[in-house]
Design a protein around this motif. Structure first.
Motif, PDB file in Angstrom:
ATOM      1  N   THR A 214       0.821  -1.217   0.000  1.00 58.73           N
ATOM      2  CA  THR A 214       0.000   0.000   0.000  1.00 58.73           C
ATOM      3  C   THR A 214       0.857   1.270   0.000  1.00 58.73           C
ATOM      4  O   THR A 214       0.335   2.368  -0.081  1.00 58.73           O
ATOM      5  N   THR A 215       2.179   1.107   0.092  1.00 55.43           N
ATOM      6  CA  THR A 215       3.036   2.305   0.135  1.00 55.43           C
ATOM      7  C   THR A 215       4.032   2.391  -1.022  1.00 55.43           C
ATOM      8  O   THR A 215       4.545   3.448  -1.324  1.00 55.43           O
ATOM      9  N   ARG A 216       4.341   1.247  -1.636  1.00 51.75           N
ATOM     10  CA  ARG A 216       5.326   1.283  -2.717  1.00 51.75           C
ATOM     11  C   ARG A 216       4.709   0.796  -4.011  1.00 51.75           C
ATOM     12  O   ARG A 216       4.238  -0.342  -4.098  1.00 51.75           O
ATOM     13  N   GLY A 221       2.895  -3.282  -7.930  1.00 54.90           N
ATOM     14  CA  GLY A 221       2.947  -3.744  -9.319  1.00 54.90           C
ATOM     15  C   GLY A 221       3.261  -5.224  -9.416  1.00 54.90           C
ATOM     16  O   GLY A 221       2.656  -5.942 -10.217  1.00 54.90           O
ATOM     17  N   VAL A 222       4.200  -5.692  -8.590  1.00 48.23           N
ATOM     18  CA  VAL A 222       4.564  -7.111  -8.608  1.00 48.23           C
ATOM     19  C   VAL A 222       3.349  -7.951  -8.216  1.00 48.23           C
ATOM     20  O   VAL A 222       3.016  -8.948  -8.875  1.00 48.23           O
ATOM     21  N   VAL A 223       2.670  -7.549  -7.160  1.00 48.47           N
ATOM     22  CA  VAL A 223       1.512  -8.314  -6.686  1.00 48.47           C
ATOM     23  C   VAL A 223       0.397  -8.298  -7.738  1.00 48.47           C
ATOM     24  O   VAL A 223      -0.231  -9.321  -8.014  1.00 48.47           O
ATOM     25  N   ARG A 224       0.182  -7.129  -8.346  1.00 48.68           N
ATOM     26  CA  ARG A 224      -0.825  -7.027  -9.394  1.00 48.68           C
ATOM     27  C   ARG A 224      -0.496  -7.991 -10.554  1.00 48.68           C
ATOM     28  O   ARG A 224      -1.368  -8.657 -11.100  1.00 48.68           O
ATOM     29  N   ALA A 225       0.784  -8.059 -10.902  1.00 46.71           N
ATOM     30  CA  ALA A 225       1.215  -8.939 -12.005  1.00 46.71           C
ATOM     31  C   ALA A 225       0.996 -10.411 -11.643  1.00 46.71           C
ATOM     32  O   ALA A 225       0.542 -11.201 -12.482  1.00 46.71           O
TER      33      ALA A 225
END
Ligand code: C2E
Ligand code: MG
Ligand code: MG
Ligand code: MG
Length: 289
Positions: A214-216, A221-225
């Motif tokens: 929630t801060t970086r 982006g990695v988690v979304r991917a």
């Protein structure tokens, strides 16, 4: 002086090493004794649906209460159990315990409620030269647990190891009706080809990604991917180590359906989990104004 200094540093280092070896040997002996003296127990951590917070299952996590050392972390004793081969016996015991709990909880489930699925961690060693299929079949039969109620968590480490015949065993387990999850996903040396090569149903996104989602924006982006890849491959996604509402909201918005973490519940003894299930059901049955 430099030479002497170097040598004493070296001596210091090897004393350190032999101390570590001694520690390991004692720990291994203690593990054996702990097994026969019932110092181990299995705790269960709730797994929830992010859409509504309902409990959909649990992960079985091994606990060791040593008479003098107190609680010993699995991160400390599991590697020793793996190296010594003791993990085969310990793992079979955990599996039986988890199957017994799963059978109990699912038999008490209200008609129409989807069954709870209990996840059990497996070490690569349990696949190597051991009749894992036989061990699983026996655990299910002895406890009256259905294969569909158990998910087995494996690591990328197992799939990248060419020695074993993990593939055949995994196919066999899937054919029996168990589901397979990749634990700590995203931390290994991922060759992603294994995701389509083996009968995997679930990815568990490693908890190390959660801290900064929630801060970086790069971590987000990695988690979304990972989530988007999981969707394309029709895999279930479970986020591990969810500690805050902000993390849970982010994950839900990104389409991650399931989560585990302290926000929803710590690992707890079996009877506490039973009580939690009863309490949650009661809350859900209470009509809300
Ligand atoms: P794991 O399978 O990835 O399990 C998740 C770990 O995260 C557990 O640590 C759990 O207690 C911890 N955890 C859960 N929610 C949170 C959270 O919100 N925040 C944080 N910081 N941590 C959270 P635990 O119980 O210490 O187990 C460590 C590892 O030991 C496990 O990682 C697993 O790899 C291994 N392990 C545990 N039980 C067994 C077992 O029966 N067999 C095998 N082979 N390995 C096991
Ligand atoms: Mg796990
Ligand atoms: Mg994990
Ligand atoms: Mg882990």
């Amino acid at each position: 002086a430099a030479k002497a200094g170097g040598r004493s540093r070296h001596q210091f280092h090897s004393e350190d090493l032999s101390q570590r070896t001694r520690d390991r040997v004692t720990l291994e002996a203690d593990l054996r004794r702990g097994l026969s003296e019932r110092q181990f127990s299995v705790h269960f951590q709730p797994k929830v649906a992010l859409a509504d917070g309902r409990i959909v299952g649990a992960e079985a996590l091994l606990r060791w209460h040593h008479p003098e050392r107190g609680p010993v972390s699995p991160d400390v004793f599991i590697p020793v159990a793996e190296d010594s081969g003791l993990i085969v016996a310990i793992g079979a015991w955990v599996l039986r315990d988890a199957c017994a709990a799963a059978a109990d909880w699912n038999r008490a489930r209200a008609p129409g409620d989807p069954p709870l699925r209990i996840a059990v961690n497996l070490s690569p060693r349990q696949f190597l030269n051991h009749d894992l299929i036989g061990t699983v079949t026996a655990a299910l039969a002895r406890t009256g647990c259905r294969a569909e109620w158990i998910e087995l968590e494996i690591t990328e480490r197992l799939l990248l190891d060419e020695r074993g015949q993990a593939g055949e065993t995994l196919d066999g387990l899937r054919a029996m009706g168990l589901t397979l999850a990749i634990d700590d996903f995203g931390t290994g040396h991922s060759a992603l080809s294994y995701l389509t090569k083996y009968p995997i149903s679930t990815l568990k996104i490693d908890k190390s990604f959660m801290r900064d989602i929630t801060t970086r924006s790069d971590q987000a982006g990695v988690v979304r991917a990972i989530i988007s890849m999981g969707h394309s491959l029709q895999l279930d996604l479970v986020a591990e180590g969810v500690e805050t509402k902000e993390q849970a909201c982010f994950l839900r918005e990104q389409g991650c359906a399931l989560a585990q973490g302290w926000l929803f519940g710590r690992p707890m003894p079996r009877h506490d989990f039973t009580a939690l299930l009863l309490a949650r059901a009661a809350v859900e049955l209470t009509p809300t104004a």
